[in-house]
Structures are given as C-alpha cells and as structure tokens.
Motif scaffolding. Sequence first.
Motif, PDB file in Angstrom:
ATOM      1  N   SER A 197     -10.532   3.300   3.353  1.00  0.00           N
ATOM      2  CA  SER A 197      -8.899   3.162   4.014  1.00  0.00           C
ATOM      3  C   SER A 197      -8.789   2.172   4.773  1.00  0.00           C
ATOM      4  O   SER A 197      -9.253   1.623   5.915  1.00  0.00           O
ATOM      5  N   LEU A 198      -7.812   1.017   4.508  1.00  0.00           N
ATOM      6  CA  LEU A 198      -7.048   0.218   5.188  1.00  0.00           C
ATOM      7  C   LEU A 198      -5.733  -0.003   4.745  1.00  0.00           C
ATOM      8  O   LEU A 198      -4.963  -0.504   5.385  1.00  0.00           O
ATOM      9  N   ALA A 199      -5.465   0.274   3.510  1.00  0.00           N
ATOM     10  CA  ALA A 199      -4.180   0.155   2.964  1.00  0.00           C
ATOM     11  C   ALA A 199      -3.879   1.462   2.492  1.00  0.00           C
ATOM     12  O   ALA A 199      -4.670   2.386   2.099  1.00  0.00           O
ATOM     13  N   VAL A 200      -2.311   1.626   2.409  1.00  0.00           N
ATOM     14  CA  VAL A 200      -1.812   2.917   2.049  1.00  0.00           C
ATOM     15  C   VAL A 200      -0.774   2.852   1.091  1.00  0.00           C
ATOM     16  O   VAL A 200       0.017   2.078   1.026  1.00  0.00           O
ATOM     17  N   LEU A 201      -0.797   3.679   0.050  1.00  0.00           N
ATOM     18  CA  LEU A 201       0.086   3.791  -0.778  1.00  0.00           C
ATOM     19  C   LEU A 201       1.276   4.533  -0.099  1.00  0.00           C
ATOM     20  O   LEU A 201       1.171   5.981  -0.300  1.00  0.00           O
ATOM     21  N   PHE A 202       2.457   4.019   0.374  1.00  0.00           N
ATOM     22  CA  PHE A 202       3.546   4.737   0.670  1.00  0.00           C
ATOM     23  C   PHE A 202       4.378   5.409  -0.300  1.00  0.00           C
ATOM     24  O   PHE A 202       4.233   4.939  -1.495  1.00  0.00           O
ATOM     25  N   PRO A 203       4.881   6.636  -0.179  1.00  0.00           N
ATOM     26  CA  PRO A 203       5.511   7.287  -1.216  1.00  0.00           C
ATOM     27  C   PRO A 203       6.785   6.259  -1.648  1.00  0.00           C
ATOM     28  O   PRO A 203       7.353   5.587  -0.951  1.00  0.00           O
ATOM     29  N   SER A 204       7.157   6.358  -3.055  1.00  0.00           N
ATOM     30  CA  SER A 204       8.287   5.599  -3.575  1.00  0.00           C
ATOM     31  C   SER A 204       9.516   6.303  -3.341  1.00  0.00           C
ATOM     32  O   SER A 204       9.739   7.175  -2.542  1.00  0.00           O
ATOM     33  N   ALA A 205      10.683   5.613  -3.661  1.00  0.00           N
ATOM     34  CA  ALA A 205      11.873   6.085  -3.325  1.00  0.00           C
ATOM     35  C   ALA A 205      12.139   7.478  -3.999  1.00  0.00           C
ATOM     36  O   ALA A 205      13.019   8.076  -3.857  1.00  0.00           O
ATOM     37  N   SER A 206      11.431   7.958  -4.978  1.00  0.00           N
ATOM     38  CA  SER A 206      11.331   9.251  -5.735  1.00  0.00           C
ATOM     39  C   SER A 206      10.896  10.316  -4.972  1.00  0.00           C
ATOM     40  O   SER A 206      10.950  11.467  -5.667  1.00  0.00           O
ATOM     41  N   ASN A 207      10.503  10.068  -3.763  1.00  0.00           N
ATOM     42  CA  ASN A 207       9.746  11.195  -3.437  1.00  0.00           C
ATOM     43  C   ASN A 207      10.463  12.328  -2.852  1.00  0.00           C
ATOM     44  O   ASN A 207      11.887  12.347  -2.672  1.00  0.00           O
ATOM     45  N   SER A 243     -12.297  -8.478  -0.303  1.00  0.00           N
ATOM     46  CA  SER A 243     -11.535  -7.449  -0.634  1.00  0.00           C
ATOM     47  C   SER A 243      -9.920  -7.350  -0.523  1.00  0.00           C
ATOM     48  O   SER A 243      -9.627  -8.086   0.459  1.00  0.00           O
ATOM     49  N   GLY A 244      -9.210  -6.699  -1.215  1.00  0.00           N
ATOM     50  CA  GLY A 244      -7.964  -6.433  -1.078  1.00  0.00           C
ATOM     51  C   GLY A 244      -7.577  -5.007  -0.643  1.00  0.00           C
ATOM     52  O   GLY A 244      -8.177  -4.189  -0.828  1.00  0.00           O
ATOM     53  N   LEU A 245      -6.401  -5.198   0.019  1.00  0.00           N
ATOM     54  CA  LEU A 245      -5.911  -3.807   0.697  1.00  0.00           C
ATOM     55  C   LEU A 245      -4.662  -3.542  -0.116  1.00  0.00           C
ATOM     56  O   LEU A 245      -3.716  -3.765   0.446  1.00  0.00           O
ATOM     57  N   LEU A 247      -4.995   5.317   6.439  1.00  0.00           N
ATOM     58  CA  LEU A 247      -5.052   3.961   5.750  1.00  0.00           C
ATOM     59  C   LEU A 247      -6.227   4.060   4.771  1.00  0.00           C
ATOM     60  O   LEU A 247      -7.259   4.583   5.136  1.00  0.00           O
ATOM     61  N   GLU A 248      -6.056   3.119   3.707  1.00  0.00           N
ATOM     62  CA  GLU A 248      -7.187   2.935   2.747  1.00  0.00           C
ATOM     63  C   GLU A 248      -7.408   1.895   2.330  1.00  0.00           C
ATOM     64  O   GLU A 248      -6.590   0.993   1.991  1.00  0.00           O
ATOM     65  N   TYR A 249      -8.681   1.664   2.414  1.00  0.00           N
ATOM     66  CA  TYR A 249      -9.318   0.390   1.945  1.00  0.00           C
ATOM     67  C   TYR A 249      -9.825   0.204   0.686  1.00  0.00           C
ATOM     68  O   TYR A 249     -10.587   1.395   0.113  1.00  0.00           O
ATOM     69  N   LYS A 250      -9.447  -0.694  -0.285  1.00  0.00           N
ATOM     70  CA  LYS A 250      -9.887  -0.745  -1.498  1.00  0.00           C
ATOM     71  C   LYS A 250     -10.329  -2.040  -2.066  1.00  0.00           C
ATOM     72  O   LYS A 250      -9.812  -3.090  -1.648  1.00  0.00           O
ATOM     73  N   THR A 251     -11.580  -2.128  -2.310  1.00  0.00           N
ATOM     74  CA  THR A 251     -12.278  -3.484  -2.797  1.00  0.00           C
ATOM     75  C   THR A 251     -11.735  -4.205  -3.929  1.00  0.00           C
ATOM     76  O   THR A 251     -11.952  -3.396  -5.068  1.00  0.00           O
TER      77      THR A 251
END
Length: 600
Positions: free
Chosen positions: A12-22, A577-579, A73-77
Amino acid sequence: MKKRKMMIPLLSLAVLFPSASNTFASPNQPLSIDKVEFVGMDAPDTVEERSKMYSEASAIVTYNNGTQKTFPLEYKTLFQPGDVINGKTAGAAYDANGNVITNEAGKPYVSTSPDSNTLLSVNGKSGKLYMVNHYEGMPSNTIGNMPKAMALNTVEQDKETGELTVTDVKPIDFSADGGIWTPCAGHLSPWNTHLGSEEYDPDAKAHEANPEKSSVTQFARNYYQDNTVIGNPYLYGHLPEVTVHPDGTSTAVKHYSMGRLSFENVVVAPDNRTVYYGDDGGYTMSFMYVADKAKDLSAGTLYAAKWKQTSEKNGGSADLEWIKLGHATDAEIKKLAQTVKFSDIFETTADAEYAKANGFKRVKAAGRDEWLKVKPGMEKAAAFLESRRYGALVGATSEFNKMETVEFNKADNKVYMTLSTIGGGMTANPTDPVDDIHVSKINAGGIYELSLASGQKDRDGDMIDSNYVATKMAGLVLGEDLPTKDAAGNTANPDKISNPDNITYSEKMRTLFIAEDGHGHHNNYGWAYNVDTKKLSRIVSAPDGGEVTGIQAIDNLNGFIYLMAGSQNPGYAGYLSGLPSLGKSSENNDDSDNTNKEDR
C-alpha cells in the motif's frame, strides 16, 4: 547483519479509486473526484516495519455529488535493480557503444541507486506508455568512477484497473555528450519530454591539476573502455532532455546554454520558457533561465539570484534580485566545453595581498574559497561553464545549502524549493567573503515558497522577458530538530518533515508530496502536504537506511491518477517501484502534458 535481497509484497502506497461507473454515480451527474484528503500513518516501531517499504495510510475521497469513501493506500512494485526484463538487466552500467559493463566473472555492475521516474504517454490517450528513470550511482566496489545511466522503460497499462507492467528496458544514449554524470531527480516537461539532471558537477580546476587521477578520467576510461583517455569535466553538470518517440526510441541532448552546476532538477513555468533550478550541495545558487522560444531550451538567458533578507523567522525570508549572467546557445557553449580548460577562463592566486592589488575577487562557491579573476573575453565561458564561480564574482548569492528539488504550483503562481538542511552558508558566517543569508540552523531542513510576478527588471534595470519572475522567498514547511535523540533514534521531530529531498505537486489534489533523504528520522518518510489546509500526513516509510526517491504525481493518465516513488540504497536492497493509481478519473482527456541519493 548479513544483507539479503528483500522482495516487496503489495504493501500500500497507491490506491485505485473507483471509476465514474461506480455505484455512487447517477445518469444525470457523472461521478468525478472533487478532493482527496490523506490520513497519515504512525511511524514504524518494529524491526519488520523498519526494514521494508510500506504504508498504513489512507485517503478520503470526496466526489462531486458529496459522497465520500476511504481507501487504504496500496504500494505496488514495478521492478528492482538487477531484475531481468526482456533479457536486459535493470540498473546495469553501459559503455559508449551501448554494451553492458561486466566484472571479471562476466556479471554486470548494477546500481543500487534508482532515482527519478517520469511516466509519460506518447501520442496521447491512444499512444504507448514509457517511463524514464535514473540510476544515480553504482556500488562502491566498482572499478573507479563507473558510468551512470538513464533508462527508457516500455510500460503497459491495464485499461480497466490501471495496473502497470514494465515489458522492456534499454539505456538512453548520451554518447554524443560523453555519457551521463550522476543523474539525480527529473521532471516531465509541459511539452512531454523528460528533463533530467547531472548532479555534483566535477571541479574543472582540480581536474586540470591532476587529470590522470581525476574522477572524470576514471569515468571516461570506464565509459569508453579505453585506459588512455583523459576525461573532460566541462561535458558534465548540464541539463539533459530526453524525447521519447512513438516507435520506442529516444533522443537525448544536454542543454549547455542553461549553465553548468549541480543540477538536482528543474521545473518549467506555464509560459514554457521560464525555468527554475535546484542546485544541490553546499554554497550553491538559485538560478532562473528564460528560453528564447517556448518549448525550446537550446538558447536563452541565464540569471542568478541575490538574496536580500527581510526576516530571520520561520527559516528566513527575502526579496530576490536577479542578476543576468549572459545569453547563449547550446551550440556555442558545447563548442567552448570541448575546447577550453579552467586556466583558459580564470586567473587564480593563493596570495591574498597580491589578489587585492591586482583586481582579483574572493568568492566561495560550491564550498571552494578562492581568489579569481576572469580572463579578458572569457565572460561567456565563465558564465555558462563555471556558473556558480562567475555568479559569485558578479554578486549573486552563493550561500544556499543542500538545495534539492523545485516544483511549480500553477494555480497559485508559486514555486516550491527544497533545502534539505538549513545550515552551512545559510547561517551567519562573518568570515565568508559575503554573508547575504543569516538564518537559524535547522538540520531537519525545510521547503520554501517563491512568489512570482510579471514586469520585473534585473539588477541592471533591464526588463526580464518573463511573466514568472520570483520576487520573494520564504519558509513554508519546516522540520524541527530535537534537543536530544529520542528513544526511537530520531534527532528530528518524527511528526514533521526531516531532510526533504524530492517533491512533486498535484494541481488537482492541491497536495505537495515530499520525500525524505537524511538521518533525522530513524526511517525516511514520504509525506502529503495540503497547501490549503496545511495538513501534513505521513504516507510511506522507506526501508532503514534508504531514502524515498523518484516521486512523480500524474493527475490524469488515460483516466487514472498516479504517484510514482521508490527507494535507493536501503539497508537490505535497492528498489525501483511504481505507485500505480491514486484514482480513476471521470475525465476522458489526456492531461499528461500538464503534468525524482546516493550522495546524502
């Protein structure tokens, strides 16, 4: 402790927020993100937490219909130096012919110092994604001064989730300019190119005194794989620009007309002409460049600032006066760089009495206290190849300490500047040749805010051809030194920033992201600072011994918001790493055009 290579889970350091269709959306009101508030995490307090890159922070997202949702938050390597991607080793050193440099066992030398991530789209929304990243240094067990590297990574994006995958990596060719010297932070230009850096420009005076033993010659011999070569210091300490083409190739140039110094990074104003610099090290300067043409940094006018102090409080504040150093083109300064040496530009002496009687001036630039005089007709060479020495000679302030990254806030017409440690030349030093800055020492450093204005004149009374001239500078976010080390090993308040380094700003989130590189905190942290609410939130912790580096905020890339970051030289391993994804936007337009030390 035996060192081991750590694999980083998705922490966790980056998060996928919901799209406009949520489910919060309605047919009559398409959903979009209105604001984001970051909720900070506690400092790490276990051995496990201190040895990894992780986050326990969260973000409260408020949508345009008033609804809110909280996301961890979500960290992804993305990858780590040493990983093999499409048959190529990430972080490897390359020679002038594009070949990997290997040791006697045939294994590549691999950097532990990834820095600067510039994620960009070529040809808009339907185009390909690439990421330029820097490798600032090589391990100390290499053979002399090893060539550094910039790499071009091919990136694939999942259009539904925003997930990023690196599918190829290749070195960027700087052989036309003698290779790349200590690339540090970087920035995406408004015209979608990568603006890099060459930090810690080599001292041409010291090189000339003993060229056979200089680090520049070591570098050149490794780069050209030729033990007879003598290096040229004037090829290094410039601003590199990388253009990525749709076919996956890249073109790299160095902008010699922007001066020679210890580039940490640069940032471009909305006019696409005015550029501000981060000049790292001790006794450095604040520079501004005004290009002749928009989106073209190959010719322009270079200025250096005079600090005229107005207050010692809150890190100090001042009015800024700009001194014109000169106008030049890349072509003419590159020709000078290839043909002149230090002694062609300056006369020097160690005899103070002789110096005073013969027109020399004592200056202290980049920490070098010396008597200098420019030789007749060499003013342009001095201004653009020895920018700090010349700037000090003509009266610019050369007392800034550990000046790191600069960043732009377009809506408020502000530039943010990081001073990692407020000390050295910035404190009162009555024995220095000049003592413009005299503020209280703050080992934990701080971030300053520069206010901009139009219609400004330089010291000589000539109009500066820019509407984005910095006129005032003042402390904005400061660290706080502790009187004694606390139980956790902190010498700086753990709930405030300490030794800030890279910064990046999100216009849409109104948030300044701050990365640390120092020893004031037990671990270095990444922070989110809201410029409106002044709320400071700790959002990531780097592994023990490693800095947080390579940060880049992207407000909209094919409908997703991204924050890139990594860590270099941690106690166990180096990470790149990319977030991916701080959120899916309802906008369909591509805003990517609106749009990070080994040496501590």
